[in-house]
Each structure stands twice: as C-alpha cells, then as structure tokens.
Design a protein around this motif. Sequence first.
Motif, PDB file in Angstrom:
ATOM      1  N   TYR A  40      72.300  -9.424 -51.727  1.00 27.50           N
ATOM      2  CA  TYR A  40      73.588 -10.093 -51.892  1.00 27.50           C
ATOM      3  C   TYR A  40      73.570 -10.912 -53.182  1.00 27.50           C
ATOM      4  CZ  TYR A  40      73.545  -9.191 -46.850  1.00 27.50           C
ATOM      5  OH  TYR A  40      73.444  -8.608 -45.616  1.00 27.50           O
ATOM      6  N   ARG A  74      75.609  -5.415 -45.591  1.00 31.25           N
ATOM      7  CA  ARG A  74      76.264  -5.276 -46.898  1.00 31.25           C
ATOM      8  C   ARG A  74      77.084  -3.992 -46.948  1.00 31.25           C
ATOM      9  NH1 ARG A  74      72.836  -4.028 -52.254  1.00 31.25           N
ATOM     10  NH2 ARG A  74      72.588  -2.120 -51.038  1.00 31.25           N
ATOM     11  N   TRP A  75      76.522  -2.910 -46.422  1.00 28.71           N
ATOM     12  CA  TRP A  75      77.254  -1.635 -46.405  1.00 28.71           C
ATOM     13  C   TRP A  75      78.535  -1.769 -45.598  1.00 28.71           C
ATOM     14  CZ3 TRP A  75      78.299   1.249 -41.977  1.00 28.71           C
ATOM     15  CH2 TRP A  75      78.908   2.482 -42.209  1.00 28.71           C
ATOM     16  N   TYR A  77      80.317  -4.466 -44.871  1.00 24.65           N
ATOM     17  CA  TYR A  77      81.305  -5.326 -45.525  1.00 24.65           C
ATOM     18  C   TYR A  77      81.883  -4.656 -46.767  1.00 24.65           C
ATOM     19  CZ  TYR A  77      81.017  -9.567 -42.724  1.00 24.65           C
ATOM     20  OH  TYR A  77      81.136 -10.482 -41.713  1.00 24.65           O
ATOM     21  N   ASN A  78      81.075  -3.877 -47.474  1.00 27.00           N
ATOM     22  CA  ASN A  78      81.604  -3.140 -48.629  1.00 27.00           C
ATOM     23  C   ASN A  78      82.593  -2.065 -48.194  1.00 27.00           C
ATOM     24  OD1 ASN A  78      80.124  -4.649 -50.444  1.00 27.00           O
ATOM     25  ND2 ASN A  78      78.449  -3.175 -50.590  1.00 27.00           N
ATOM     26  N   GLU A  79      82.280  -1.389 -47.089  1.00 28.72           N
ATOM     27  CA  GLU A  79      83.175  -0.342 -46.606  1.00 28.72           C
ATOM     28  C   GLU A  79      84.511  -0.903 -46.136  1.00 28.72           C
ATOM     29  OE1 GLU A  79      82.872   3.097 -46.439  1.00 28.72           O
ATOM     30  OE2 GLU A  79      81.194   2.722 -47.805  1.00 28.72           O
ATOM     31  N   GLY A  81      85.800  -3.641 -47.340  1.00 25.51           N
ATOM     32  CA  GLY A  81      86.425  -4.355 -48.455  1.00 25.51           C
ATOM     33  C   GLY A  81      86.519  -5.849 -48.270  1.00 25.51           C
ATOM     34  N   GLY A  83      83.941  -8.041 -48.727  1.00 26.79           N
ATOM     35  CA  GLY A  83      83.088  -8.741 -49.682  1.00 26.79           C
ATOM     36  C   GLY A  83      81.686  -8.880 -49.122  1.00 26.79           C
ATOM     37  N   SER A  84      81.067 -10.026 -49.342  1.00 34.84           N
ATOM     38  CA  SER A  84      79.728 -10.283 -48.815  1.00 34.84           C
ATOM     39  C   SER A  84      79.824 -10.975 -47.461  1.00 34.84           C
ATOM     40  CB  SER A  84      78.926 -11.163 -49.790  1.00 34.84           C
ATOM     41  OG  SER A  84      78.717 -10.509 -51.013  1.00 34.84           O
ATOM     42  N   ASP A 416      77.332 -16.690 -50.771  1.00 33.01           N
ATOM     43  CA  ASP A 416      77.908 -16.197 -52.020  1.00 33.01           C
ATOM     44  C   ASP A 416      79.012 -17.155 -52.475  1.00 33.01           C
ATOM     45  OD1 ASP A 416      78.807 -14.826 -54.183  1.00 33.01           O
ATOM     46  OD2 ASP A 416      79.547 -13.087 -53.084  1.00 33.01           O
TER      47      ASP A 416
END
Length: 544
Positions: A40, A74-75, A77-79, A81, A83-84, A416
């Motif tokens: 992160y 992380r994957w 939250y990225n999928e 959208g 964030g972290s 973050d």
Amino acid sequence: MWRRTYLVLLLVRIYFALSPSYLHPDEHFQGPEVFAGRIYSYPSQLTWEFTSTNPIRSVFPLWPVYGLPMGLMRWFYNETGIGSPPSELVYYVLRGGMFVLSFVLEDWAIYELVSTPRYRVPTVVLVASSYVTWTYQTHTFSNSLETVLVAWGLVLIQRIIDNKKRSAFFSCAVLSVVAVIGVFNRITFPAFLLIPGLQLLPHFARKPFALVCFVGFGSFFTLIAILTDTVFYRSSSFSFLDTIRNPVITPLNNLLYNTNTANLATHGLHPRYQHFLVNLPQLLGPAFVILILSLFTRSGALARLNNKRAVSAISGTMILSIFPHQEPRFLIPCVPLLLTCIRPFKSRLLLVTWIAFNAALGFLMGVYHQGGVVPTQLEIPAIVSASLATKQDGRLGTATVFWWKTYSPPLWLLGDNSSSPVEIKTRDLMGIPGMEMIHELDTAVPKCPKDSEAGSKPVAADDSRATNTVFLVAPRSATFLDVYSRPSSSDVGPPLRLHELWTYRKHLNLDDLDFGEDGILPTLKRVIGRRGLTVWAVERVGCE
C-alpha cells in the motif's frame, strides 16, 4: 461440559484477538510494517534487521501470513475502485488470521499429540484456557507462528514413526516444508525438534526413500526461500546469476549475529537460568508448580513428562538457555506442549488458582499492556485534521507527533494519507528524560513572531517551522507533564503548554513502575489510577 467450556473459551479468545493491546514492537516491525509500505501507500519504517548489510530476517514465511492477506485486500479494493483499505481493517484482518491459525491449526495439533482419547478434549480445553493462547498466539509474532510449526512438526514426526509399512511420502514432504518455514521464520525452531527428530533415524534407515523425499523437498523449498529473500533485499540489481554468486541466507546471518555476545548485549543480557526460573513460571503460572511437583511423584496423577511433547519443550528451553538474551516470548512454543502433559484438575483450589492467574494476566497483557498505542495511532490522522481545521490562517503544513514513554508506534497504522493536505511526521522519543523531551518539543514548536528580536531572522509566513504543528502522545501516569498541562497563575511558568485533545483509557505503561523510588502503593495508584494514553497539542505560551 468440556465442549461447552471450549466454546466459551473460544469467545474469550476472539475477544482478546480483537483487543488492540501491544505486547512487543516485534509484532509490528517484524511483520505487517515490512509489507505495508510495499503493498500500500502506507508509511513504514524497516528496522535494522531488514536494512543491515547482512539482513537477519527472512520474508519467506511472512508473505503467506501477512503479504497474501494484504495483497488480496488491495486487489479487492482496486477492483471495486474504492482505493486503499483503511489501516484499521488491515490490522484486524491480520489479527483475525492469527486467531484462525491458533484456533484451527494449533488446537488440531494438540488434539493429535495427546495419545490417550479420554484426555484429548480436556487437554485442548486446558490449552485454550491459557492467557498465552489468548494473547501471544493471536498477535502477529514470529513466535506465534513458530508455536504452530513446532506443534505440527511433532505431529508429522509421530505420523511418520507410526507408519511402519510405508515410507510416509506425504508426511515427509510436509515435514520438510514445515522445517524450512520454521528455520527461516526463527532460528530457534530446530531447538524444539532436534531431540524428538532423532526418532526418525530408524524409520529413515528402514525406508531410505523417505529420507530422499525429506531431503529433496527440503532442499527445493530452501532454494525457494533463499531466492525469495534475495529478490526482496536485492531487487534493484537482481539477476539469477547474482542469486547464485551472492545469495541472502537470512538464517545463517541470524545465527552469526546471535552467537556474538557483544551483539546480544545491545538487547539485554540475562542469566542462564532466566528461562527456567523466571520466564516459564511467568507463562505457565500454577501449571509450572504442577509440573515441578510431578517430578517428585510417581503416580502421574498431576502430570506425565515421559513423552515427546515434554522432551521437545524441555530440551528446547535448555538449548535456548545457552544464549544470554532470554525473553518470555521465546518460550511460547513450550506452553501448549507442557500443558498437554498435565492431567485434568481434580483440586478446586488448583482450578480457581488457574482461572484467576489467566484472567489477571489475560486482561493485563491482552487489553491494558500498552493498549493505547494502536488505537491512538489509528486515530492520529483524524485528531490532527480536526485540530488543524480550527486554525484561522488556512495553512495546514506539517504535523509532528512526538511519542514519549511508549512502545514504538507502528507507522503503517497511519494508513494512506497521500491525499491529505497535512503531512504527519512521527518522532519516537522512547523513554528519554523529561527535560530532554521538553527540549525536543521546544525546538520543534514555532517561535512567536513577536519574540523575534532585532537583528534576528523573523519567522516567515512560508517558513516550515511556522506551519509546523506539534503534538505529544504520552501516558497520563507521567506526572512530569502535570506542570505543562495545567494553567499556571504565575508569570514565570513553563514556556510550553499542553492542551489535551484525546485520551484512550485502556492503557498501562508497566515501564513506568518505580517501586524503589515512589513505594509500592503510590506507584500502583499513579500507574493504575491514572491509566490511559493522551494526545496533547503543544503550544508556546503567549502566542495568542
């Protein structure tokens, strides 16, 4: 009755798994802190074990325990959208992972290690009732992982020995994986399996293919572990040839470091009897007395020590006693092994004493011990933002947070804050003397504009010191701060003033105990009566 008791203890274990106590800095700085900055955009700080020329900590066993859950979050939250993920969620997911390792793998191993069926469930309940299981085993310690690995190492050794007709190919392969992970996790791991592992020699003599399987799989996973560490520490100039020519072998570096007494002296030297006479009683409490009494009785009504679990624990403690640096957490693998040797309590006095001991140590170590550090660090971004939002000049700049008389605050818990207009800097003052701490604060707090004397450089509007806001995190039990936190009616008072912003009450600072100076009752009244960790805003007197 035993199963109902176990379910109640399971709820107790969940409670302590989610209680943010802080037992030792290594539970953060040798685990989550290592990966938070890489996975992160969290702030993180690697300790000397990872930054020295010859690093002594392997990341090979840490990836599946910490890196994999962080990567999956992380994957996700990225999928989506989003964030972290918030650092608080990551923290509790990792603690939940340690709880699952303890609840599933440790209890399963204990159940298999007890050979007598009628003692299996009572023994699992006894282990589940230990405060060590509630606290240390649910924290992100390498020692906690070592405990599970040692238990399963003994289980696999027993499975291989019991298999008289076959080579036990699968058990040998799994044992080799456990051994590699255990050694790269902690170099103390072989100490617990060295003597019990000698029982494998007759089996390997009868079944040479089992030895080939064990050595082959062990060598393969050792190479993977070395490759993983080499890539981690030398990623900037990594190549396959570099790995062959100059590999990073962290267990070897660790062993060389810990065999040097001068190195251990920097961490504290202890007498050779520390493990047996101090640390084991601290971990086992009344159970230690039972084990000692069983040495002088032949009936076996209290405990039986003629088994491989006791041999593993006692021989491991003896080997670790060779090294002069001895901490209680080094013996955590011994606790479940020795508890499996104790017969169910028949004395009501023993039962009450065991419950009282573990309840007291459980709440002390599992709730109150440095219990405010994690919640305070999680709250710091909100505290800083709320405090600076009240400023009228609109310049947020930098916030410097000083920590005094606490364990080192894990930086990764700040989360973050890349999009925040406030840059948060953390300064760990550890336990320096009070006046030195005040000097550090006085140096960081901006001078008043009216205090600029003629001929001196004024404080410019864009000066970093002018936009720097200072906070102090310290225990309420530190009476030295009273003169700075209370308004003074005298014109000649301290130059700095502390304004309380936030307090977390479930915090005890055992390092602040000073029985010799203050006496027993006054010390307990101060440390317990004024328990809590407080965040203060530090301001210079007269700068209205």
